[in-house]
Design a protein around this motif. Sequence first.
Motif, PDB file in Angstrom:
ATOM      1  N   GLU A  79       0.825  -1.208   0.000  1.00  0.00           N
ATOM      2  CA  GLU A  79       0.000   0.000   0.000  1.00  0.00           C
ATOM      3  C   GLU A  79       0.857   1.255   0.000  1.00  0.00           C
ATOM      4  OE1 GLU A  79      -3.186   0.475  -0.484  1.00  0.00           O
ATOM      5  OE2 GLU A  79      -3.336  -1.685  -0.821  1.00  0.00           O
ATOM      6  N   PHE A  80       1.970   1.222   0.729  1.00  0.00           N
ATOM      7  CA  PHE A  80       2.877   2.361   0.758  1.00  0.00           C
ATOM      8  C   PHE A  80       3.443   2.630  -0.633  1.00  0.00           C
ATOM      9  CE2 PHE A  80       7.100   4.255   1.370  1.00  0.00           C
ATOM     10  CZ  PHE A  80       6.820   5.298   2.249  1.00  0.00           C
ATOM     11  N   MET A  81       3.825   1.578  -1.322  1.00  0.00           N
ATOM     12  CA  MET A  81       4.382   1.738  -2.660  1.00  0.00           C
ATOM     13  C   MET A  81       3.313   2.177  -3.657  1.00  0.00           C
ATOM     14  SD  MET A  81       7.527   1.278  -2.073  1.00  0.00           S
ATOM     15  CE  MET A  81       8.140   1.351  -3.764  1.00  0.00           C
ATOM     16  N   ALA A  82       2.091   1.702  -3.477  1.00  0.00           N
ATOM     17  CA  ALA A  82       0.996   2.122  -4.355  1.00  0.00           C
ATOM     18  C   ALA A  82       0.716   3.610  -4.193  1.00  0.00           C
ATOM     19  CB  ALA A  82      -0.259   1.307  -4.054  1.00  0.00           C
ATOM     20  N   GLU A  83       0.728   4.089  -2.951  1.00  0.00           N
ATOM     21  CA  GLU A  83       0.499   5.507  -2.712  1.00  0.00           C
ATOM     22  C   GLU A  83       1.642   6.346  -3.281  1.00  0.00           C
ATOM     23  OE1 GLU A  83      -1.046   9.179  -1.361  1.00  0.00           O
ATOM     24  OE2 GLU A  83      -1.910   7.252  -1.935  1.00  0.00           O
ATOM     25  N   GLY A  84       2.868   5.837  -3.168  1.00  0.00           N
ATOM     26  CA  GLY A  84       4.003   6.536  -3.762  1.00  0.00           C
ATOM     27  C   GLY A  84       3.866   6.646  -5.273  1.00  0.00           C
ATOM     28  N   ALA A  85       3.382   5.582  -5.898  1.00  0.00           N
ATOM     29  CA  ALA A  85       3.161   5.607  -7.346  1.00  0.00           C
ATOM     30  C   ALA A  85       2.116   6.648  -7.711  1.00  0.00           C
ATOM     31  CB  ALA A  85       2.736   4.227  -7.830  1.00  0.00           C
ATOM     32  N   ARG A  86       1.060   6.740  -6.912  1.00  0.00           N
ATOM     33  CA  ARG A  86       0.020   7.740  -7.177  1.00  0.00           C
ATOM     34  C   ARG A  86       0.605   9.146  -7.109  1.00  0.00           C
ATOM     35  NH1 ARG A  86      -2.739  11.408  -5.035  1.00  0.00           N
ATOM     36  NH2 ARG A  86      -1.817  11.093  -2.966  1.00  0.00           N
ATOM     37  N   ILE A  87       1.455   9.412  -6.120  1.00  0.00           N
ATOM     38  CA  ILE A  87       2.071  10.724  -5.968  1.00  0.00           C
ATOM     39  C   ILE A  87       2.963  11.048  -7.165  1.00  0.00           C
ATOM     40  CG2 ILE A  87       3.751  12.040  -4.591  1.00  0.00           C
ATOM     41  CD1 ILE A  87       2.642  10.532  -2.117  1.00  0.00           C
ATOM     42  N   LEU A  88       3.661  10.042  -7.654  1.00  0.00           N
ATOM     43  CA  LEU A  88       4.582  10.239  -8.773  1.00  0.00           C
ATOM     44  C   LEU A  88       3.880  10.287 -10.130  1.00  0.00           C
ATOM     45  CD1 LEU A  88       7.437   7.839  -7.635  1.00  0.00           C
ATOM     46  CD2 LEU A  88       7.628  10.326  -7.867  1.00  0.00           C
ATOM     47  N   GLY A  89       2.618   9.869 -10.162  1.00  0.00           N
ATOM     48  CA  GLY A  89       1.882   9.870 -11.418  1.00  0.00           C
ATOM     49  C   GLY A  89       1.883   8.548 -12.143  1.00  0.00           C
ATOM     50  N   ASP A  90       2.229   7.460 -11.430  1.00  0.00           N
ATOM     51  CA  ASP A  90       2.200   6.118 -12.003  1.00  0.00           C
ATOM     52  C   ASP A  90       0.923   5.390 -11.588  1.00  0.00           C
ATOM     53  OD1 ASP A  90       4.681   6.209 -13.362  1.00  0.00           O
ATOM     54  OD2 ASP A  90       5.753   5.834 -11.482  1.00  0.00           O
ATOM     55  N   ASP A  91       0.727   4.200 -12.120  1.00  0.00           N
ATOM     56  CA  ASP A  91      -0.466   3.397 -11.860  1.00  0.00           C
ATOM     57  C   ASP A  91      -0.371   2.752 -10.474  1.00  0.00           C
ATOM     58  OD1 ASP A  91      -2.459   1.455 -11.728  1.00  0.00           O
ATOM     59  OD2 ASP A  91      -2.194   0.802 -13.792  1.00  0.00           O
ATOM     60  N   PRO A  92      -1.202   3.148  -9.506  1.00  0.00           N
ATOM     61  CA  PRO A  92      -1.107   2.583  -8.162  1.00  0.00           C
ATOM     62  C   PRO A  92      -1.392   1.091  -8.112  1.00  0.00           C
ATOM     63  CG  PRO A  92      -2.435   4.588  -8.158  1.00  0.00           C
ATOM     64  CD  PRO A  92      -2.220   4.212  -9.585  1.00  0.00           C
ATOM     65  N   ALA A  93      -2.350   0.624  -8.903  1.00  0.00           N
ATOM     66  CA  ALA A  93      -2.692  -0.799  -8.873  1.00  0.00           C
ATOM     67  C   ALA A  93      -1.520  -1.647  -9.358  1.00  0.00           C
ATOM     68  CB  ALA A  93      -3.932  -1.059  -9.723  1.00  0.00           C
ATOM     69  N   GLU A  94      -0.892  -1.195 -10.422  1.00  0.00           N
ATOM     70  CA  GLU A  94       0.260  -1.933 -10.933  1.00  0.00           C
ATOM     71  C   GLU A  94       1.403  -1.901  -9.923  1.00  0.00           C
ATOM     72  OE1 GLU A  94       3.297  -1.849 -14.767  1.00  0.00           O
ATOM     73  OE2 GLU A  94       1.384  -0.804 -14.865  1.00  0.00           O
ATOM     74  N   ALA A  95       1.628  -0.755  -9.312  1.00  0.00           N
ATOM     75  CA  ALA A  95       2.695  -0.628  -8.322  1.00  0.00           C
ATOM     76  C   ALA A  95       2.433  -1.520  -7.110  1.00  0.00           C
ATOM     77  CB  ALA A  95       2.834   0.825  -7.883  1.00  0.00           C
ATOM     78  N   ARG A  96       1.177  -1.618  -6.705  1.00  0.00           N
ATOM     79  CA  ARG A  96       0.828  -2.480  -5.573  1.00  0.00           C
ATOM     80  C   ARG A  96       1.152  -3.937  -5.880  1.00  0.00           C
ATOM     81  NH1 ARG A  96      -3.953  -1.187  -5.471  1.00  0.00           N
ATOM     82  NH2 ARG A  96      -3.884   0.446  -3.860  1.00  0.00           N
ATOM     83  N   ASP A  97       0.803  -4.361  -7.083  1.00  0.00           N
ATOM     84  CA  ASP A  97       1.065  -5.745  -7.476  1.00  0.00           C
ATOM     85  C   ASP A  97       2.561  -6.039  -7.526  1.00  0.00           C
ATOM     86  OD1 ASP A  97       0.309  -8.384  -8.786  1.00  0.00           O
ATOM     87  OD2 ASP A  97       1.517  -7.480 -10.372  1.00  0.00           O
ATOM     88  N   VAL A  98       3.330  -5.130  -8.119  1.00  0.00           N
ATOM     89  CA  VAL A  98       4.769  -5.337  -8.213  1.00  0.00           C
ATOM     90  C   VAL A  98       5.399  -5.332  -6.826  1.00  0.00           C
ATOM     91  CG1 VAL A  98       6.935  -4.346  -9.040  1.00  0.00           C
ATOM     92  CG2 VAL A  98       4.939  -4.422 -10.548  1.00  0.00           C
ATOM     93  N   ALA A  99       4.971  -4.411  -5.962  1.00  0.00           N
ATOM     94  CA  ALA A  99       5.517  -4.342  -4.608  1.00  0.00           C
ATOM     95  C   ALA A  99       5.249  -5.622  -3.834  1.00  0.00           C
ATOM     96  CB  ALA A  99       4.941  -3.138  -3.871  1.00  0.00           C
ATOM     97  N   ALA A 100       4.054  -6.197  -3.998  1.00  0.00           N
ATOM     98  CA  ALA A 100       3.737  -7.450  -3.317  1.00  0.00           C
ATOM     99  C   ALA A 100       4.642  -8.577  -3.801  1.00  0.00           C
ATOM    100  CB  ALA A 100       2.274  -7.806  -3.542  1.00  0.00           C
TER     101      ALA A 100
END
Length: 279
Positions: free
Chosen positions: A162-183
């Motif tokens: 979730e932390f990485m997903a929120e970081g992706a949102r701040i940076l302008g990337d896809d949060p869902a994709e970032a969440r999956d990759v982080a997991a």
Amino acid sequence: MDICDVNGVSLGVEEFGGADAPLVLCLGAPTMLSWPDALCVQLAAQGRHVVRCDLRDAGTSSHGDLESPDYTLRDLAADAAELARAFDGRPAHLAGIGISGMVAQVAALDHPDAFSALTLIGTRPVAPGPVDDDLPDHDQATMGSLFTRPQPDWSDGDEAAEFMAEGARILGDDPAEARDVAARIWERTQDSNPESHRADQLGMVFSRLDCRPRWRERLPQLRVPTLVVHGRRDPFFPVGNAEALAREIPGARLLVLENGSRAVPAADVPEVVAAMSRL
């Protein structure tokens, strides 16, 4: 996935495509999962042998003291050269993304016989730290939002994702994709130490490396076909960094992803693959 022993260390690797095809070595940033699965699969379908790897102190590669690494940026560059030679006797196409784009630049400069082409995605021509006056630095408002957040419990996979997903949102990337990759990154971390998980997710070890000497002034020495890819909306390394790379590497081609930020958007993967295949 497998382990390859080179240059005195063990590096986690994953292969796509036939081993007889021309090699494309994709350096992790710091783990191999910084390279999208779709990009690796599509590049292999274009007749390439794609190998993505974890850097030292990341993923399934050798781990040491995360607080005080006993190797340098140039050691990581040597790792890349030896890994390329281990997979193919022919010079390889070397690809770096983010922090590993810095490794790739130094590797191509220090070991020109090992590489036939270079792809640099979302990176810049200087090491972490103070930026050259002519290069755009991080967007301070975005960095404030990114780095003032409370840290998660890195030993909790859901919190880390979730932390990485929120970081992706701040940076302008896809949060869902970032969440999956982080997991997935969290699952591959070698131990339960929270600092190991944090290092794999954020690449913190890289900020502690000795990155001397400077290499930007050596970029005009590069003599391999080079592709520079960058997101137009990247607030971390603004696109002017890519423009400098493309300007200073002889004959380099610049591909700007108009809707991209830090990550390569899924919709842009085919275009990036096509550009890499032409090198």
